[in-house]
Design a protein around this motif. Sequence first.
Motif, PDB file in Angstrom:
ATOM      1  N   ARG A 160       2.354 -12.218 -12.029  1.00 58.70           N
ATOM      2  CA  ARG A 160       1.818 -10.887 -12.274  1.00 58.70           C
ATOM      3  C   ARG A 160       2.661  -9.839 -11.558  1.00 58.70           C
ATOM      4  N   ASP A 161       3.005  -8.784 -12.252  1.00 62.93           N
ATOM      5  CA  ASP A 161       3.613  -7.584 -11.665  1.00 62.93           C
ATOM      6  C   ASP A 161       4.807  -7.882 -10.766  1.00 62.93           C
ATOM      7  N   GLU A 196      -2.552 -11.457   6.286  1.00 63.51           N
ATOM      8  CA  GLU A 196      -2.946 -11.433   4.878  1.00 63.51           C
ATOM      9  C   GLU A 196      -2.902 -12.825   4.269  1.00 63.51           C
ATOM     10  N   HIS A 200      -6.235 -14.489   2.708  1.00 67.03           N
ATOM     11  CA  HIS A 200      -6.268 -14.789   1.274  1.00 67.03           C
ATOM     12  C   HIS A 200      -6.488 -16.281   1.034  1.00 67.03           C
ATOM     13  N   GLU A 235       5.054  -6.015  -2.777  1.00 65.93           N
ATOM     14  CA  GLU A 235       3.831  -6.106  -1.985  1.00 65.93           C
ATOM     15  C   GLU A 235       2.636  -5.930  -2.925  1.00 65.93           C
ATOM     16  N   PRO A 236       1.952  -6.990  -3.280  1.00 66.21           N
ATOM     17  CA  PRO A 236       0.861  -6.889  -4.259  1.00 66.21           C
ATOM     18  C   PRO A 236      -0.369  -6.213  -3.670  1.00 66.21           C
ATOM     19  N   GLU A 237      -1.152  -5.596  -4.553  1.00 73.41           N
ATOM     20  CA  GLU A 237      -2.444  -5.087  -4.128  1.00 73.41           C
ATOM     21  C   GLU A 237      -3.301  -6.276  -3.691  1.00 73.41           C
ATOM     22  N   ALA A 238      -4.007  -6.130  -2.595  1.00 70.16           N
ATOM     23  CA  ALA A 238      -4.695  -7.250  -1.964  1.00 70.16           C
ATOM     24  C   ALA A 238      -5.639  -7.969  -2.923  1.00 70.16           C
ATOM     25  N   GLU A 239      -6.452  -7.209  -3.640  1.00 69.05           N
ATOM     26  CA  GLU A 239      -7.422  -7.834  -4.533  1.00 69.05           C
ATOM     27  C   GLU A 239      -6.732  -8.571  -5.671  1.00 69.05           C
ATOM     28  N   ALA A 240      -5.637  -8.015  -6.163  1.00 67.48           N
ATOM     29  CA  ALA A 240      -4.912  -8.665  -7.247  1.00 67.48           C
ATOM     30  C   ALA A 240      -4.339 -10.004  -6.796  1.00 67.48           C
ATOM     31  N   ARG A 242      -5.392 -11.856  -4.271  1.00 69.41           N
ATOM     32  CA  ARG A 242      -6.478 -12.792  -3.974  1.00 69.41           C
ATOM     33  C   ARG A 242      -7.038 -13.408  -5.256  1.00 69.41           C
TER      34      ARG A 242
END
Length: 385
Positions: A160-161, A196, A200, A235-240, A242
Amino acid sequence: MSVTAPQGFEAAGVAVGLKSTGNPDVAVVVNRGPLKVGAAVFTSNRAKANPIIWSQQVVADRTVEAIVLNSGGANCFTGSFGFQTTHQTAEKAAELLDVSASDILVCSTGLIGTGDEAFRAKVLTGTEQAIAELNADGGAAASEAIMTTDSVSKISTYQRDGWTIGAMAKGAGMLAPGLATMLVVITTDAVLTPVEADEHLRAATRVSFDRLDSDGCMSTNDQVSLLVSGASGVEPEAEAFRLGLIDVCTNLAVQLQADAEGASHDITIQVIHAASEDDAVEVGRSVARNNLFKAAIFGNDPNWGRVLAAIGTTRAEFDPYDVDVEINGVRVCTEGGPDRPREDVDLTPRATNVTIDLRVGEEAATIYTNDLTHDYVHENSAYSS
């Protein structure tokens, strides 16, 4: 590609004779960076194998360069000789990779209580050979090398991303929760801090591997490790991140469930409308560990009375005379009494879904288990012979 799907990782799996089958039995996964972040969760069994004792020390500073895994021997209850074997394995890998032995995780799986000079020599030889064969396409071979009674290797990837997660797992028996279940190696090229990565991983294992309760037996060697290379630069968004990690872990947990020793039904127990998530987990687990219920499912008998009897032993908040039970889409019990006829339930498919409605709240949880079969008893009665 498994653990080598993310950027920054190499792996290999080799055969050195630890298993009589001649299949690969030593695997190495190396993080080439630029980040060398590591996190892990371990069995909560007080009886811990030597690699667990070692790896708990290694991961304390959240720096991990590589992980060495062997099948064909658990290296558990093998005394000081066994711990020295684990230490020497890390030292061998560190020497060849030009890193510190204190940054090398070690995992073992196989029969408990066995280990001698021949075992040690093969593990050290396998470590050397695997490191010599490290490559960016070695994930498949590594996943095969950690198999014991598994009938297939288990791998999973998520993209993803601009960042990727890759993973491999082994496990077909002794699947019960304790922060981790079986051996799992997860890699990612996302940019994560040590804090993190740890948060996670614990969040993901809590709702995936911790919910897999195939036979209620907890291993001495269970470990789930997460290695972070940061090679994607993203650096991914934390919720994404997880959610992606939960997806990978749940996918592997379901693969492990499907390969459970001797099972003929994969049972998914969903508890809904509970007063708390803990209540939902406790209720689901009480059914997953009930041998009478599991034997009934093996016999294609939708005996919902065994469900109610099992959940009645818990401390969860609910009224046992106000509970609904549904099996494979058929509500066989409502408000603690009979509903549709049992013969309406088709239990011939392998996939079996049980829904328990406690009717007291808004929380839910899902537990994964299997039936209790003749083959399970046979396989485990002859495991060491």
